[in-house]
Design a protein around this motif. Structure first.
Motif, mmCIF file in Angstrom:
data_model
loop_
_atom_site.group_PDB
_atom_site.id
_atom_site.type_symbol
_atom_site.label_atom_id
_atom_site.label_comp_id
_atom_site.label_asym_id
_atom_site.label_seq_id
_atom_site.Cartn_x
_atom_site.Cartn_y
_atom_site.Cartn_z
ATOM 1 N N MET A 109 0.706 -1.535 -0.325
ATOM 2 C CA MET A 109 0.090 0.463 -0.350
ATOM 3 C C MET A 109 0.874 1.116 0.130
ATOM 4 O O MET A 109 0.866 2.218 -0.299
ATOM 5 N N VAL A 110 1.901 1.070 1.444
ATOM 6 C CA VAL A 110 2.970 2.519 0.832
ATOM 7 C C VAL A 110 3.343 2.446 -0.047
ATOM 8 O O VAL A 110 3.211 4.044 -1.277
ATOM 9 N N LEU A 111 3.711 1.075 -1.015
ATOM 10 C CA LEU A 111 4.944 2.084 -2.490
ATOM 11 C C LEU A 111 3.311 1.886 -3.843
ATOM 12 O O LEU A 111 4.061 2.613 -4.931
ATOM 13 N N MET A 112 2.317 1.879 -3.858
ATOM 14 C CA MET A 112 0.876 1.987 -4.351
ATOM 15 C C MET A 112 0.973 3.873 -4.666
ATOM 16 O O MET A 112 0.820 3.925 -5.639
ATOM 17 N N THR A 113 1.672 4.161 -3.319
ATOM 18 C CA THR A 113 1.255 5.861 -3.560
ATOM 19 C C THR A 113 2.247 6.641 -4.294
ATOM 20 O O THR A 113 2.233 7.484 -4.218
ATOM 21 N N GLY A 114 3.711 5.902 -4.693
ATOM 22 C CA GLY A 114 4.754 5.672 -5.156
ATOM 23 C C GLY A 114 5.714 6.596 -4.606
ATOM 24 O O GLY A 114 5.920 6.947 -5.047
ATOM 25 N N GLU A 115 5.425 6.893 -3.729
ATOM 26 C CA GLU A 115 6.189 7.811 -2.821
ATOM 27 C C GLU A 115 7.914 6.090 -2.361
ATOM 28 O O GLU A 115 7.354 5.318 -2.210
ATOM 29 N N ARG A 116 8.385 6.615 -2.622
ATOM 30 C CA ARG A 116 10.551 6.265 -3.156
ATOM 31 C C ARG A 116 11.464 6.397 -1.778
ATOM 32 O O ARG A 116 12.200 5.982 -2.543
ATOM 33 N N ASN A 117 11.459 8.080 -2.113
ATOM 34 C CA ASN A 117 11.947 8.579 -1.431
ATOM 35 C C ASN A 117 12.701 8.176 0.127
ATOM 36 O O ASN A 117 13.645 8.184 0.552
ATOM 37 N N TYR A 118 11.587 7.592 1.384
ATOM 38 C CA TYR A 118 11.510 7.809 2.269
ATOM 39 C C TYR A 118 12.242 6.093 2.513
ATOM 40 O O TYR A 118 11.165 5.392 2.936
ATOM 41 N N ARG A 119 12.980 5.484 2.289
ATOM 42 C CA ARG A 119 13.379 3.928 2.462
ATOM 43 C C ARG A 119 13.123 4.026 3.741
ATOM 44 O O ARG A 119 12.187 2.588 4.176
ATOM 45 N N ALA A 120 13.808 3.980 5.018
ATOM 46 C CA ALA A 120 13.836 4.250 6.137
ATOM 47 C C ALA A 120 12.178 4.127 6.503
ATOM 48 O O ALA A 120 11.968 3.134 7.506
ATOM 49 N N TRP A 121 12.216 5.414 6.617
ATOM 50 C CA TRP A 121 10.500 5.289 7.303
ATOM 51 C C TRP A 121 9.150 4.231 7.028
ATOM 52 O O TRP A 121 8.582 3.364 6.637
ATOM 53 N N ILE A 122 9.489 4.025 5.101
ATOM 54 C CA ILE A 122 8.420 2.292 4.971
ATOM 55 C C ILE A 122 9.221 1.131 5.232
ATOM 56 O O ILE A 122 7.855 0.440 5.764
ATOM 57 N N ALA A 123 10.376 1.225 5.596
ATOM 58 C CA ALA A 123 10.777 -0.766 6.458
ATOM 59 C C ALA A 123 10.179 -0.150 7.799
ATOM 60 O O ALA A 123 9.468 -0.814 7.666
ATOM 61 N N LEU A 124 10.105 0.918 8.779
ATOM 62 C CA LEU A 124 10.236 0.982 9.763
ATOM 63 C C LEU A 124 8.161 0.851 9.561
ATOM 64 O O LEU A 124 7.522 0.175 10.622
ATOM 65 N N LEU A 125 7.661 1.767 8.521
ATOM 66 C CA LEU A 125 6.426 1.400 8.631
ATOM 67 C C LEU A 125 5.754 0.123 8.300
ATOM 68 O O LEU A 125 5.056 -0.054 8.918
ATOM 69 N N SER A 126 6.280 -0.435 7.472
ATOM 70 C CA SER A 126 5.641 -1.551 6.716
ATOM 71 C C SER A 126 5.992 -2.821 7.595
ATOM 72 O O SER A 126 4.863 -3.773 8.018
ATOM 73 N N VAL A 127 7.440 -2.459 9.140
ATOM 74 C CA VAL A 127 7.356 -4.125 9.194
ATOM 75 C C VAL A 127 6.925 -3.643 10.823
ATOM 76 O O VAL A 127 6.744 -4.408 11.970
ATOM 77 N N GLY A 128 7.455 -2.602 11.415
ATOM 78 C CA GLY A 128 6.827 -2.097 12.590
ATOM 79 C C GLY A 128 5.864 -1.622 13.341
ATOM 80 O O GLY A 128 5.783 -2.206 14.711
ATOM 81 N N ALA A 129 4.743 -1.429 12.162
ATOM 82 C CA ALA A 129 3.376 -0.803 12.890
ATOM 83 C C ALA A 129 2.943 -2.238 12.676
ATOM 84 O O ALA A 129 2.223 -2.772 13.879
ATOM 85 N N PRO A 130 3.044 -3.035 12.156
ATOM 86 C CA PRO A 130 2.074 -4.490 12.183
ATOM 87 C C PRO A 130 2.586 -5.482 12.920
ATOM 88 O O PRO A 130 1.911 -5.637 14.213
ATOM 89 N N ILE A 131 4.302 -5.551 13.708
ATOM 90 C CA ILE A 131 4.438 -5.879 15.641
ATOM 91 C C ILE A 131 3.604 -5.209 16.283
ATOM 92 O O ILE A 131 3.294 -5.921 17.122
ATOM 93 N N LEU A 132 4.055 -3.881 16.521
ATOM 94 C CA LEU A 132 2.974 -3.079 17.499
ATOM 95 C C LEU A 132 2.400 -3.451 17.637
ATOM 96 O O LEU A 132 1.743 -3.556 18.822
ATOM 97 N N LEU A 133 1.305 -3.174 16.316
ATOM 98 C CA LEU A 133 -0.383 -3.401 16.669
ATOM 99 C C LEU A 133 -0.519 -5.156 16.878
ATOM 100 O O LEU A 133 -0.870 -5.541 17.811
ATOM 101 N N LEU A 134 0.541 -6.067 16.391
ATOM 102 C CA LEU A 134 0.200 -7.546 16.926
ATOM 103 C C LEU A 134 0.523 -7.407 18.460
ATOM 104 O O LEU A 134 -0.490 -8.336 18.924
#
Length: 156
Positions: A109-134
């Motif tokens: 979903m993040v990559l579908m928005t077209g954002e590619r510049n903030y790779r560290a934030w994308i990785a943190l959001l896509s991996v960290g947020a689901p882990i914290l949610l779980l």
């Protein structure tokens, strides 16, 4: 309007009919319909907020937004990609489990928005947020999510 109607249908018809409420609930335990009802009421409030903001309007734009055929085609392809991603998520959930499926869905979903510049934030959001949610739902609320056949095979 459809969002408000959907959440109202859930809150006032589906939840009372399909979520059983036991006769006795200890004083410290929330009823089983608390979270579905909370999400439905928040959905109604957010839908009403969008309606109010839409009808209130705003200052007219100084310049109309110009769209060409390629940008319209790109948006349609992104929408189709998102629908396919949700379908793959639902199909993969029983096999890979909730955590891996949500990580892949969030990354898509993040990559579908077209954002590619903030790779560290994308990785943190896509991996960290689901882990914290779980972790929050597992330890704070005692809610288990599906582990999936793959994780059961690996011993998790």
């Amino acid at each position: 309007m459809l969002v408000v109607a959907f959440f109202a249908l859930c809150a006032f018809y589906l939840i009372p009919v399909y979520v059983p409420r036991p006769a006795f609930i200890p004083g410290f335990a929330p009823p089983p319909d608390m979270w579905p009802r909370t999400v439905s009421l928040i959905g109604i409030l957010l839908g009403l907020l969008v309606l109010i903001l839409a009808f209130r309007g705003g200052a007219p734009a100084e310049e109309a937004i110009k769209t060409d055929k390629s940008s319209t085609k790109r948006m349609v392809l992104r929408f189709a990609g998102m629908v396919i991603a949700f379908g793959v998520f639902l199909a993969a959930l029983p096999f890979v489990g909730f955590l891996i499926a949500v990580i892949l869905l969030t990354l898509t979903m993040v990559l579908m928005t077209g954002e590619r510049n903030y790779r560290a934030w994308i990785a943190l959001l896509s991996v960290g947020a689901p882990i914290l949610l779980l972790l929050f739902f597992n330890f704070a609320l005692g809610t288990q999510f599906p582990k999936g056949a793959l994780l059961k095979t690996l011993g998790f």
